[in-house]
Write a protein that holds these residues in place. Structure first.
Motif, mmCIF file in Angstrom:
data_model
loop_
_atom_site.group_PDB
_atom_site.id
_atom_site.type_symbol
_atom_site.label_atom_id
_atom_site.label_comp_id
_atom_site.label_asym_id
_atom_site.label_seq_id
_atom_site.Cartn_x
_atom_site.Cartn_y
_atom_site.Cartn_z
ATOM 1 N N ALA A 51 4.756 -5.153 -2.717
ATOM 2 C CA ALA A 51 3.276 -5.391 -2.716
ATOM 3 C C ALA A 51 2.975 -6.528 -3.748
ATOM 4 N N PHE A 143 -1.508 -10.577 1.251
ATOM 5 C CA PHE A 143 -0.762 -9.601 2.149
ATOM 6 C C PHE A 143 -0.230 -10.204 3.598
ATOM 7 N N THR A 146 1.907 -9.018 6.177
ATOM 8 C CA THR A 146 1.921 -7.489 6.426
ATOM 9 C C THR A 146 0.530 -7.211 7.120
ATOM 10 N N LEU A 156 -3.326 0.010 3.860
ATOM 11 C CA LEU A 156 -1.931 -0.058 3.585
ATOM 12 C C LEU A 156 -1.700 1.216 2.575
ATOM 13 N N ILE A 164 5.216 -1.755 0.033
ATOM 14 C CA ILE A 164 4.421 -1.407 1.036
ATOM 15 C C ILE A 164 4.990 -0.354 2.011
ATOM 16 N N ARG A 167 1.509 1.214 7.208
ATOM 17 C CA ARG A 167 0.050 0.178 7.427
ATOM 18 C C ARG A 167 -0.466 0.792 8.758
#
Length: 187
Positions: A51, A143, A146, A156, A164, A167
């Motif tokens: 992340a 992000f 993602t 997330l 991560i 999601r």
């Protein structure tokens, strides 16, 4: 009456057609709302990406960051007060946060919103966790890849190693979120 119904359906189709492109994927610079189905997608340990380091002011004037939660599972939820699905999922997030308190941290990211509206939303919902105020959308852009920058609500789950792990694009459901949080927490 039937003509009015047909007119409303046609209007809805036209408006929906304005919100996207033929591929259904956002294009560079596209800041329109991106809908999702709310299904939680859990990534295998080997598929997880780190992340990004995020930090910023919270709605209450403090500062929050992912780094402050190092070694813990974090649920990161992107929302806005003007987003209907965000309002619908707020009680789910609040309940899961309360049930996992102590073992999972929650952090909201208020996206492209007016601070007064966001504060009013938080006073109403009383989520019990901090919310970054991301009016310019910089946290959301971190992000990209993602989470599409205009996909709200999005949730997330960041694992204990700062990757991560899961999601959901769209309003998340209680069972899906609780199952995913429990799975990642218990790894």
């Amino acid at each position: 009456m039937r003509a009015k119904s047909i007119s409303l359906v046609l209007l809805a189709v036209l408006v929906a057609g304005c919100a996207g492109n033929q591929s259904g994927q956002p294009q560079a610079g596209d800041t329109r709302f991106v809908a999702g189905d709310g299904k939680m997608q859990v990534f295998g340990v080997g598929e997880r990406k780190a992340a990004p380091a995020i930090e910023g002011p919270t709605l209450d004037g403090a500062t929050a960051s992912l780094a402050a939660h190092k070694g813990k599972v974090v649920v990161l939820n992107f929302w806005a007060s003007w987003c209907g699905p965000c309002r619908a999922e707020a009680p789910v997030l609040k309940e899961v946060a309360a049930k996992t308190k102590g073992s999972v941290e929650f952090l909201g990211v208020d996206f492209k919103d007016r601070q007064a509206d966001a504060l009013a939303f938080e006073r109403t919902e009383q989520t019990g966790y901090p919310h970054l105020f991301d009016q310019p959308g910089k946290v959301a852009l971190a992000f990209q890849g993602t989470v599409p920058p205009a996909a709200i609500p999005s949730t997330l789950i960041i694992d204990k190693q700062g990757r991560i792990a899961a999601r959901a694009l769209g309003a998340v459901k209680y069972t899906d979120l609780m199952n995913a949080v429990t799975k990642v927490r218990d790894e």
